[in-house]
Design a protein around this motif. Structure first.
Motif, PDB file in Angstrom:
ATOM      1  N   ASP A  42     -10.448  20.203 -60.573  1.00 45.70           N
ATOM      2  CA  ASP A  42     -10.875  21.474 -61.168  1.00 45.70           C
ATOM      3  C   ASP A  42     -10.441  22.676 -60.339  1.00 45.70           C
ATOM      4  O   ASP A  42     -10.221  23.758 -60.882  1.00 45.70           O
ATOM      5  N   HIS A  43     -10.321  22.485 -59.056  1.00 48.76           N
ATOM      6  CA  HIS A  43      -9.818  23.565 -58.206  1.00 48.76           C
ATOM      7  C   HIS A  43      -8.399  23.935 -58.619  1.00 48.76           C
ATOM      8  O   HIS A  43      -8.065  25.132 -58.763  1.00 48.76           O
ATOM      9  N   LYS A  44      -7.560  22.940 -58.832  1.00 49.73           N
ATOM     10  CA  LYS A  44      -6.191  23.190 -59.270  1.00 49.73           C
ATOM     11  C   LYS A  44      -6.181  23.855 -60.637  1.00 49.73           C
ATOM     12  O   LYS A  44      -5.430  24.820 -60.862  1.00 49.73           O
ATOM     13  N   LYS A  45      -7.004  23.385 -61.560  1.00 51.02           N
ATOM     14  CA  LYS A  45      -7.058  23.979 -62.899  1.00 51.02           C
ATOM     15  C   LYS A  45      -7.451  25.452 -62.840  1.00 51.02           C
ATOM     16  O   LYS A  45      -6.894  26.287 -63.546  1.00 51.02           O
ATOM     17  N   LEU A  46      -8.423  25.761 -61.971  1.00 46.90           N
ATOM     18  CA  LEU A  46      -8.881  27.147 -61.859  1.00 46.90           C
ATOM     19  C   LEU A  46      -7.775  28.045 -61.301  1.00 46.90           C
ATOM     20  O   LEU A  46      -7.514  29.129 -61.841  1.00 46.90           O
ATOM     21  N   LEU A  47      -7.111  27.616 -60.228  1.00 49.46           N
ATOM     22  CA  LEU A  47      -6.064  28.437 -59.632  1.00 49.46           C
ATOM     23  C   LEU A  47      -4.908  28.651 -60.596  1.00 49.46           C
ATOM     24  O   LEU A  47      -4.375  29.764 -60.716  1.00 49.46           O
ATOM     25  N   LEU A  48      -4.509  27.607 -61.288  1.00 52.60           N
ATOM     26  CA  LEU A  48      -3.398  27.733 -62.246  1.00 52.60           C
ATOM     27  C   LEU A  48      -3.773  28.656 -63.405  1.00 52.60           C
ATOM     28  O   LEU A  48      -2.949  29.447 -63.874  1.00 52.60           O
ATOM     29  N   ALA A  49      -5.021  28.568 -63.856  1.00 52.29           N
ATOM     30  CA  ALA A  49      -5.479  29.461 -64.920  1.00 52.29           C
ATOM     31  C   ALA A  49      -5.545  30.898 -64.423  1.00 52.29           C
ATOM     32  O   ALA A  49      -5.175  31.835 -65.131  1.00 52.29           O
ATOM     33  N   PHE A  50      -5.995  31.075 -63.188  1.00 52.74           N
ATOM     34  CA  PHE A  50      -6.169  32.421 -62.632  1.00 52.74           C
ATOM     35  C   PHE A  50      -4.840  33.149 -62.518  1.00 52.74           C
ATOM     36  O   PHE A  50      -4.768  34.365 -62.745  1.00 52.74           O
ATOM     37  N   ILE A  51      -3.766  32.453 -62.153  1.00 58.83           N
ATOM     38  CA  ILE A  51      -2.469  33.120 -62.011  1.00 58.83           C
ATOM     39  C   ILE A  51      -1.715  33.209 -63.334  1.00 58.83           C
ATOM     40  O   ILE A  51      -0.694  33.897 -63.420  1.00 58.83           O
ATOM     41  N   ALA A  52      -2.224  32.531 -64.379  1.00 55.91           N
ATOM     42  CA  ALA A  52      -1.540  32.551 -65.676  1.00 55.91           C
ATOM     43  C   ALA A  52      -2.099  33.604 -66.629  1.00 55.91           C
ATOM     44  O   ALA A  52      -1.414  34.061 -67.531  1.00 55.91           O
TER      45      ALA A  52
END
Length: 316
Positions: free
Chosen positions: A144-154
């Motif tokens: 979920d950490h990866k999902k959040l970071l990828l969503a945040f920069i997208a």
């Protein structure tokens, strides 16, 4: 400069460039001359010095600094000589792919930047390193950490002050429902809210959540989330609510206990020196009852100490 650092009387960029060149000659580098010039020059002055140095000596000042300086002083000065975007790009790459992976440093940079700043970071990151920021995040974070970071920069977020009060209340109700469920946290809902909503929205959400349910949003996150995912959520929220308090807390953690987290100390002092370092100092003193320059003095030494204290506008 909106900082406690006061630029010294500068004769000219040419004079500074010539003094730096003399400091590099002979056996060893006169580091005192280097930081006495560069630490007290604002961003536009530093750019002019670099241009003048290249014109006069057909050499890249940053490369010369990298050759002449060492250790923490070298890292601090080189970061200081970069633009804000270059600093973020360099630090992100090092944090995600360096000898020691520093996921928290990468998380902090990403989760405290506006959509516009992230767009600039991504535009510089790919041509500089030959790979996309998304790829490095995907390789060195997880779940979920990866999902959040990828969503945040997208996602492009609204950065203005207006909020939708109905949506704020809806988000508060959704989070409360998650909190009372026995099945655990609904990570996707937190990811959506914390990556799509503006800072103003999150500030209002924390207030409304407390008024409606008598609970602090920060404590709910601490209870429901864990690990790096929790750190990312808390960073987004705390930075939205009070950036200076966020950085004061980060600096405290970097200088507390045995050993000093020099990478974090350098990153915060350098990147905030021309933004809000004076306010961070005030918050640090208010919260921890010790002047930040005193703490930096006790945790560092030599020219490295002197350079950081110069950024803080403190005598050494």
């Amino acid at each position: 400069m909106t900082t406690s650092t006061k630029p010294s009387m500068q004769k000219s960029s040419r004079d500074d460039a010539e003094q730096l060149s003399r400091a590099f000659k002979g056996l060893g580098c006169d580091a005192a001359v280097v930081f006495n010039i560069l630490a007290l020059r604002n961003a536009s002055q530093r750019d002019r010095i670099q241009q003048e140095y290249e014109t006069l000596f057909s050499d890249d000042l940053k490369k010369q600094l990298a050759h002449e300086l060492h250790g923490h002083l070298k890292k601090a000065v080189l970061l200081w000589m970069k633009s804000p975007t270059e600093r973020d790009v360099t630090t992100l790459r090092q944090a995600l792919t360096g000898p020691i992976i520093d996921v928290k440093a990468a998380t902090e940079i990403i989760c405290t930047r506006t959509s516009s700043q992230i767009r600039q970071i991504k535009q510089v990151y790919s041509p500089t390193f030959g790979t996309r920021l998304e790829y490095d995040i995907g390789c060195h974070t997880s779940d979920d950490h990866k999902k959040l970071l990828l969503a945040f920069i997208a996602i492009t977020r609204y950065d203005g002050p207006e909020i939708d009060s109905v949506l704020v209340e809806d988000d508060a109700k959704v989070i409360n429902k998650i909190g009372v469920k026995k099945s655990g946290m609904d990570e996707s809902t937190f990811i959506q809210i914390f990556t799509e909503r503006s800072s103003a929205h999150l500030i209002a959400l924390a207030s409304v959540y407390h008024k409606m349910f008598g609970k602090e949003l920060r404590k709910t996150i601490k209870r429901e989330a864990s690990g790096n995912f929790k750190y990312a959520l808390l960073t987004i929220l705390q930075y939205a609510v009070d950036p200076t308090k966020h950085y004061a807390t980060v600096l405290r953690k970097a200088t507390k206990g045995l050993g000093t987290d020099d990478s974090t100390l350098i990153r915060i002092l350098v990147t905030r020196a021309e933004i809000d370092l004076q306010k961070i100092e005030e918050e640090f003193l208010k919260k921890y009852k010790r002047p930040l320059p005193e703490v930096v003095h006790s945790e560092t030494s030599g020219h490295y100490r002197a350079f950081l204290l110069s950024l803080l506008g403190s005598k050494y």
